[in-house]
Write a protein that holds these residues in place. Sequence first.
Motif, PDB file in Angstrom:
ATOM      1  N   CYS A  71       5.338   2.460  16.214  1.00 25.96           N
ATOM      2  CA  CYS A  71       5.060   3.195  14.984  1.00 25.96           C
ATOM      3  C   CYS A  71       3.799   4.051  15.143  1.00 25.96           C
ATOM      4  N   GLY A 131       9.974  -2.151   8.815  1.00 30.42           N
ATOM      5  CA  GLY A 131      10.342  -2.401  10.203  1.00 30.42           C
ATOM      6  C   GLY A 131      11.051  -1.230  10.859  1.00 30.42           C
ATOM      7  N   ARG A 149      20.007   1.155   9.556  1.00 29.30           N
ATOM      8  CA  ARG A 149      19.210  -0.059   9.372  1.00 29.30           C
ATOM      9  C   ARG A 149      20.062  -1.321   9.475  1.00 29.30           C
ATOM     10  N   GLY A 205       1.809  -0.693  11.174  1.00 31.79           N
ATOM     11  CA  GLY A 205       2.981  -0.923  12.008  1.00 31.79           C
ATOM     12  C   GLY A 205       2.685  -1.401  13.412  1.00 31.79           C
ATOM     13  N   ASP A 206       3.749  -1.409  14.191  1.00 29.15           N
ATOM     14  CA  ASP A 206       3.646  -1.852  15.573  1.00 29.15           C
ATOM     15  C   ASP A 206       3.262  -0.678  16.483  1.00 29.15           C
TER      16      ASP A 206
END
Length: 168
Positions: free
Chosen positions: A111, A77, A39, A107-108
């Motif tokens: 995801c 994220g 991360r 999410g995006d």
Amino acid sequence: MKGIIGLNSTKESDVLAALEEAKESGDIQWVRPLLETYRGHESEVIRTEIKTMLGSLKISAASDVLADALEDPEFAGFEADIIGFMWSSGFLPEESLRTVTACATDGDFQCIVEALTWVEELENVHDENQLLDSILLVRGAIEDDQKPEAKGLYEALLNALLVLENQQ
């Protein structure tokens, strides 16, 4: 630098040495620190190495660590990556169904794709509440229409969940 602490080094060589140690030990204690380094590290070499390691875990207890990270705001994220690590390693704990589905609906695009892949790998779900909650989450996302470009993926995710429901 030896051990997990080497993951926090500013020197790429120290981090890579720690990663080698992690590979050799194969211990559960490394999983969360590896996620944290993934991360937070800027080096693509290190991130790629960690991605490979986390995507091929053979420690069954790592499933719980990854599932916990999905719910941890510190990893906001990174849900798509974590879900990808889970299914790549063969971790399909049905008790994570609602969490994975919630990540997809919040999410995006990536995801949603990772969650769909994860759900499609599930063979069955014994917890009817998890399944029904997940179905409702996805139906809500479809009806909400906040991400019209994702509607097709949400429909595929809903269909995968309905298949699981029909298998009960």
